[in-house]
Motif scaffolding. Sequence first.
Motif: not given
Lengths: 513, 360
Positions: A199-214
């Motif tokens: 389980a990966i909890i991924y903290i980010s501010h970047r929209m594109n990363e969140v779109y790609e991964l989450a």
Amino acid sequence: MASTADTAPILEMREIRKTFFTVKALTGVELTAWSGEIHALMGENGAGKSTLMKILSGAYRADVGGEIKLAGQPVTIDGPLAAKRLGIAVIYQELSLSPNLTVAENIHLGRELSKSGLIDRARMERDSAPVLERLGADFGPKTLVSDLSIAERQLVEIARAVHADARILVMDEPTTALSSRETDRLFSLVRQLKAEGMAIIYISHRMNEVYELADRVSVLRDGGYVGTLTRAELSAERLVKMMVGRDISGFYKKAQGEHHKTGALMLEVKDFADGRRVKNVSLTVRAGEVVALAGLVGSGRTELARLVFGADKRISGDLWLEGQRVELHSPSAALATGVAYLTEDRKAQGLFLDMSVHDNINLAVFGRDAGRGGVLDLGSAARRATTAIEVLKIRVAGPHVEVGTLSGGNQQKVLLSRLLETAPRVLLLDEPTRGVDIGAKSEIYRLIDELAARGVAILVISSELPEVVGISDRVVVMRDGIVAGELDGSAEAPITQEAIMELATGAKTTAAA
Amino acid sequence: MTEKPESAPASTAQKGPDSRARFQSVVRTVGMAPILILLCLLFEVLSIVNAVGSWSEAFNQVMNGHFWDVVISGRFASAQNLSIVAQQAAVNMVLAAGMTFVILTGGIDLSVGSILAAAAMVALIFSNIPDLWWLAIPMGVVTGLIFGVINGSLVAYLRLPPFIVTLGALTAVRGIARLIGDDKTVFNADLQFAVIGNGAVYGVPWLVIIAFAVILVSWFVLRRTVLGVHIYAVGGNEDAARLSGIKVPLVLLFVYGASGALAGLGAVMQAARLYAANGLQLGQSYELDAIAAVILGGTSFVGGIGSIWGTLIGALIIAVLSNGLVLIGISDIWQFIIKGLVIIGAVALDRYRLSSSART
């Protein structure tokens, strides 16, 4: 969702609260993550993400009343060791490796293998090799960590987590220091871990990363839980709204379209770059104008301000003051020319905590006031201190009290008065209300308004969006070392929290105005 | 999060106005004075017992009404001995004053003993040149200044750690001192400025007058000039000092230069006492006594906190210890051990005292 219905989620946090003295950092937050899920955690700076993760990793203890369950079992995480034993691994932005040790030694840090009391390097190396191989590392276990790039060091941290059989991996903005190719590699690695059931909890501010991964995204705001979106529900507007959606409270003077009267061009920054965080920035501030410099932490705002102030060296760019080209090589030159900078870290870089309020206020002008031979003008210094204490309403028994004993708000006022004693034409204020209580906050806003009215050009760096919207005539938004866009309050480029967030995160890349 | 709540400490801790802050700074300044006084009393009593013969004998005599006879038999507190103590403290006081400047910025100067030796050699050599003898004193001080400025430049502009720079200088300048005199002792039986080392004005030795003048000037610089505030500021928070427009390198250059120049002055004083200088032996481990005086005086080793009055008391404590232990007949070997333990103990006591009265 990548989970089977009959198993419990690997992580369940409910009603998590955390209070520091009287400050409520978390007010009932929840977070659920499943094995084989990438769960993004978003929120503004100060929304409570770090506090929540520090509770998960055992660095802080939550207030009583909340509940943490791992795979359905209630657990108590009473320290970093306990978290480790429960299979929770955290990779912070500042990596926690010992650069003077080898990769294998770092992977085994705190769990060194030994043979009859002596460290068994050979076995540690044999033991690390398969993990590194599985993660696709192209360096061996004997490599010194100091010889590795940031991306490779991150991989060592991940290897450490995998090696420790972590079930939950928290990554705090892992891509801030990576190039785009390194980012791609990291992403495929994260997907691999997900496929292996982590389980990966991924903290980010970047929209594109969140779109790609989450697979799912949870949003925090002001220490509270706002909600969770699934991949299907995800949209930029929705996320931004969730992150900033709150009222602008009434204490901003310039609340409704009432702008400062601006004069001639005062500060012009042209093509500034430092070869690191600041790539190319140009901006202007007029006399009497309050310009906010917005952007995420790490976007290069503070670095830019320090370049203007001469505290760091730039590699290119010109600086103009009132139409004159100037060269400010040092803070002392900047102060002498009328440019003053308020640091974001008042304890480490601003105040002399062991010295008195009197000395702290006068420190930048002792030289200016001094008589022949540099003899202190104690009379005028005492008057300056007394006046500043009165005017800025600094709550202190007297000028000879040590600054270290004051509250955050009063310390900030002391620091501000030191700047103001230099009679600046340009004020660079870096997070002027950070760690300051609400009363002092509104007094600092009042002060900013008064200074603008007197014709001072003011550039305010702030991570607090309501503050940015509330006090500024114009907003320059930075992202990754460049100006992402500018908002002048016109119909096409309104100053709203949503518009700033869109520019800052890259949800929208077109620069308005 | 770590900020204090606005109202509570502001209203309670600061009820007794400003005077409390001033009182605390007085306590901090007085610092080790009680220990100095205790040491003096102790040595006086021990020297009385020594003179009378034994504790029981002293007790008997007091019981028999010879109280004053017993008291005046003590040798420690005699005017003559106290004058000796002050003279013994004088050179260290001058070095320690320079050391106070340096340590207040968070630095250290390990080279003062060697600089003293080199400067003393230069002063004596000039005193032996018939036409240039009047240059002896200025050249001694200038020699110290030059070495100090070199130290300061390396620290301020090349950003080298002070410990390393002055450790190197400790060795290198010692070599230079030997080189200057061709590794021989330089004598001058008719030393023109010998009065400094052996003369007195109205009974007050010149050495003591010079040392107190240095302390007074140092106090003025530290407390009454812009430079002084800047020295404290650099030691308190170097980053903040730079951002406040303080020219940090110039401040560092000054403190090391001052430390060197004062070592030069110490050299003149020492040479005047001895009529001679030896590059190998003179000033050996003087830096340690100077550092000990500053630390005993309550100056923070990381910089930013301390006072020249504390250093004065620290230097006196060291001189009293050395003198008193000799006076009561403690062997040389035990003197070393006791001095070391007293330094550690006194500073430990000071830490304890400060932490128990620490701020909120």
